[in-house]
Design a protein around this motif. Structure first.
Motif, PDB file in Angstrom:
ATOM      1  N   SER A 185      61.828   2.393  34.884  1.00 42.33           N
ATOM      2  CA  SER A 185      61.845   3.848  35.066  1.00 42.33           C
ATOM      3  C   SER A 185      61.024   4.232  36.280  1.00 42.33           C
ATOM      4  O   SER A 185      59.943   3.684  36.492  1.00 42.33           O
ATOM      5  N   ARG A 237      60.400   7.500  36.591  1.00 40.10           N
ATOM      6  CA  ARG A 237      60.010   8.851  36.175  1.00 40.10           C
ATOM      7  C   ARG A 237      58.493   9.003  36.126  1.00 40.10           C
ATOM      8  O   ARG A 237      57.798   8.125  35.623  1.00 40.10           O
ATOM      9  N   SER A 251      56.411   8.236  32.863  1.00 38.92           N
ATOM     10  CA  SER A 251      57.266   7.296  32.136  1.00 38.92           C
ATOM     11  C   SER A 251      56.507   6.592  31.004  1.00 38.92           C
ATOM     12  O   SER A 251      55.398   6.085  31.197  1.00 38.92           O
ATOM     13  N   SER A 252      57.151   6.550  29.835  1.00 40.05           N
ATOM     14  CA  SER A 252      56.531   5.846  28.702  1.00 40.05           C
ATOM     15  C   SER A 252      56.584   4.330  28.924  1.00 40.05           C
ATOM     16  O   SER A 252      55.692   3.599  28.479  1.00 40.05           O
ATOM     17  N   ASN A 253      57.608   3.867  29.618  1.00 44.08           N
ATOM     18  CA  ASN A 253      57.692   2.429  29.906  1.00 44.08           C
ATOM     19  C   ASN A 253      56.608   2.016  30.897  1.00 44.08           C
ATOM     20  O   ASN A 253      56.004   0.946  30.761  1.00 44.08           O
ATOM     21  N   PRO A 287      63.599   1.699  30.072  1.00 43.10           N
ATOM     22  CA  PRO A 287      64.318   2.577  29.140  1.00 43.10           C
ATOM     23  C   PRO A 287      65.789   2.201  29.072  1.00 43.10           C
ATOM     24  O   PRO A 287      66.271   1.367  29.862  1.00 43.10           O
ATOM     25  N   GLU A 288      66.481   2.801  28.116  1.00 40.68           N
ATOM     26  CA  GLU A 288      67.942   2.692  28.050  1.00 40.68           C
ATOM     27  C   GLU A 288      68.528   4.003  28.558  1.00 40.68           C
ATOM     28  O   GLU A 288      68.068   5.076  28.175  1.00 40.68           O
ATOM     29  N   TYR A 289      69.507   3.888  29.444  1.00 40.26           N
ATOM     30  CA  TYR A 289      70.258   5.067  29.880  1.00 40.26           C
ATOM     31  C   TYR A 289      71.722   4.835  29.541  1.00 40.26           C
ATOM     32  O   TYR A 289      72.305   3.802  29.937  1.00 40.26           O
ATOM     33  N   ALA A 290      72.310   5.784  28.854  1.00 39.18           N
ATOM     34  CA  ALA A 290      73.740   5.727  28.545  1.00 39.18           C
ATOM     35  C   ALA A 290      74.146   4.372  27.957  1.00 39.18           C
ATOM     36  O   ALA A 290      75.146   3.769  28.353  1.00 39.18           O
ATOM     37  N   GLY A 291      73.316   3.878  27.061  1.00 37.35           N
ATOM     38  CA  GLY A 291      73.657   2.672  26.315  1.00 37.35           C
ATOM     39  C   GLY A 291      73.376   1.361  27.015  1.00 37.35           C
ATOM     40  O   GLY A 291      73.669   0.299  26.469  1.00 37.35           O
ATOM     41  N   ARG A 310      66.622   2.446  18.699  1.00 37.91           N
ATOM     42  CA  ARG A 310      67.091   2.843  20.029  1.00 37.91           C
ATOM     43  C   ARG A 310      66.847   1.695  21.018  1.00 37.91           C
ATOM     44  O   ARG A 310      66.062   0.784  20.766  1.00 37.91           O
ATOM     45  N   GLY A 311      67.538   1.757  22.126  1.00 40.97           N
ATOM     46  CA  GLY A 311      67.269   0.827  23.220  1.00 40.97           C
ATOM     47  C   GLY A 311      67.890  -0.553  23.070  1.00 40.97           C
ATOM     48  O   GLY A 311      67.642  -1.433  23.893  1.00 40.97           O
TER      49      GLY A 311
HETATM   50  C1  LIG Z   1      70.357  10.058  31.465  1.00 39.16           C
HETATM   51  C2  LIG Z   1      69.677   9.547  30.234  1.00 39.16           C
HETATM   52  C3  LIG Z   1      70.377   8.740  29.364  1.00 39.16           C
HETATM   53  C4  LIG Z   1      69.741   8.220  28.224  1.00 39.16           C
HETATM   54  N1  LIG Z   1      70.446   7.408  27.395  1.00 39.16           N
HETATM   55  C5  LIG Z   1      69.835   6.864  26.315  1.00 39.16           C
HETATM   56  C6  LIG Z   1      70.521   5.941  25.484  1.00 39.16           C
HETATM   57  O1  LIG Z   1      71.676   5.614  25.705  1.00 39.16           O
HETATM   58  N2  LIG Z   1      69.855   5.401  24.438  1.00 39.16           N
HETATM   59  C7  LIG Z   1      68.548   5.724  24.174  1.00 39.16           C
HETATM   60  O2  LIG Z   1      67.993   5.191  23.212  1.00 39.16           O
HETATM   61  N3  LIG Z   1      67.865   6.596  24.952  1.00 39.16           N
HETATM   62  C8  LIG Z   1      68.469   7.153  26.015  1.00 39.16           C
HETATM   63  N4  LIG Z   1      67.799   8.018  26.828  1.00 39.16           N
HETATM   64  C9  LIG Z   1      66.390   8.310  26.515  1.00 39.16           C
HETATM   65  C10 LIG Z   1      65.448   7.445  27.367  1.00 39.16           C
HETATM   66  O3  LIG Z   1      65.702   6.091  27.211  1.00 39.16           O
HETATM   67  C11 LIG Z   1      64.014   7.752  26.921  1.00 39.16           C
HETATM   68  O4  LIG Z   1      63.740   9.101  27.193  1.00 39.16           O
HETATM   69  C12 LIG Z   1      63.002   6.863  27.583  1.00 39.16           C
HETATM   70  O5  LIG Z   1      61.757   7.085  26.975  1.00 39.16           O
HETATM   71  C13 LIG Z   1      62.829   7.140  29.041  1.00 39.16           C
HETATM   72  O6  LIG Z   1      61.939   6.191  29.571  1.00 39.16           O
HETATM   73  P1  LIG Z   1      60.719   6.615  30.466  1.00 39.16           P
HETATM   74  O7  LIG Z   1      59.820   7.499  29.613  1.00 39.16           O
HETATM   75  O8  LIG Z   1      60.023   5.325  30.781  1.00 39.16           O
HETATM   76  O9  LIG Z   1      61.219   7.287  31.677  1.00 39.16           O
HETATM   77  C14 LIG Z   1      68.396   8.553  27.958  1.00 39.16           C
HETATM   78  C15 LIG Z   1      67.709   9.389  28.855  1.00 39.16           C
HETATM   79  C16 LIG Z   1      68.324   9.863  29.985  1.00 39.16           C
HETATM   80  C17 LIG Z   1      67.539  10.721  30.956  1.00 39.16           C
END
Ligand SMILES: Cc1cc2nc3c(=O)[nH]c(=O)nc-3n(C[C@H](O)[C@H](O)[C@H](O)COP(=O)(O)O)c2cc1C
Length: 173
Positions: free
Chosen positions: A10, A12, A15-17, A89-93, A127-128
């Protein structure tokens, strides 16, 4: 001495990661201080890779000498490390595109081959999983040596978080 390279998926702010990996650095630092106090000579280090946001989009045409400077820095950071620890993190699976981009840049180098590698999944329970599965798939492709005991799920609020991070580091070592 063991040097662990910390790769965060991440970019961001807040970011939590990244917070998880900063805690890993603290745990390594604390262990070093305790080791030094006891003259045990524990001087492990954990280096946070700062360059994710500055990597160019992967393009095989650029994967040639001279490499883009940011790619040289990434490959050097991996080469200098004894082990790699990912927190993404996971984004969109699946993995964030920017982090998959980083992994794509490792394929053309040999630095990550056989490098002990693990990950902390800091997502909430349930999740994730998609990100972790893709991470495993891609790391296997790169030739990284996946250390199963260093591939764990740790919640940010886990009361035993420091002990669990220590166990991951021990497994990587
Ligand atoms: C565009 C987008 C898509 C995401 N898709 C998922 C997902 O598919 N599965 C999930 O568990 N979380 C999903 N999330 C939530 C992020 O994984 C979660 O907020 C994570 O803590 C972000 O990491 P960060 O804090 O290190 O930035 C999504 C967040 C964003 C912004």
């Amino acid at each position: 001495m063991v040097q662990v390279l910390l790769l965060c998926g991440s970019v961001r702010k807040g970011s939590s990661n990244e917070a998880m990996l900063r805690l890993v650095q603290e745990v390594v630092g604390d262990a070093g201080e305790a080791g030094n106090a006891g003259n045990a000579g524990n001087t492990d280090s954990a280096v946070f890779y700062e360059g994710l946001g500055g990597l160019p989009h992967f393009n095989p045409d650029l994967d040639t000498d001279p490499l883009p400077e940011a790619v040289t820095e990434l490959r050097s950071a991996i080469a200098d490390a004894d082990a790699v620890l990912v927190c993404t993190p996971e984004y969109a699976g699946t993995l964030p595109g920017s982090f998959k981009n980083l992994l794509d840049w490792t394929v053309g180098g040999t630095e990550i081959c056989d490098k002990p590698t693990g990950w902390i999944n800091a997502a909430n329970p349930g999740r994730g999983e998609g990100a972790a599965a893709t991470l495993r798939l891609v790391l296997e492709y790169t030739g990284a040596a996946i250390v199963e005991d260093a591939c764990v799920r740790i919640a940010i609020g886990d009361p035993d978080i420091r002990e669990r991070i220590s166990a991951v580091l021990t497994a990587l070592r």
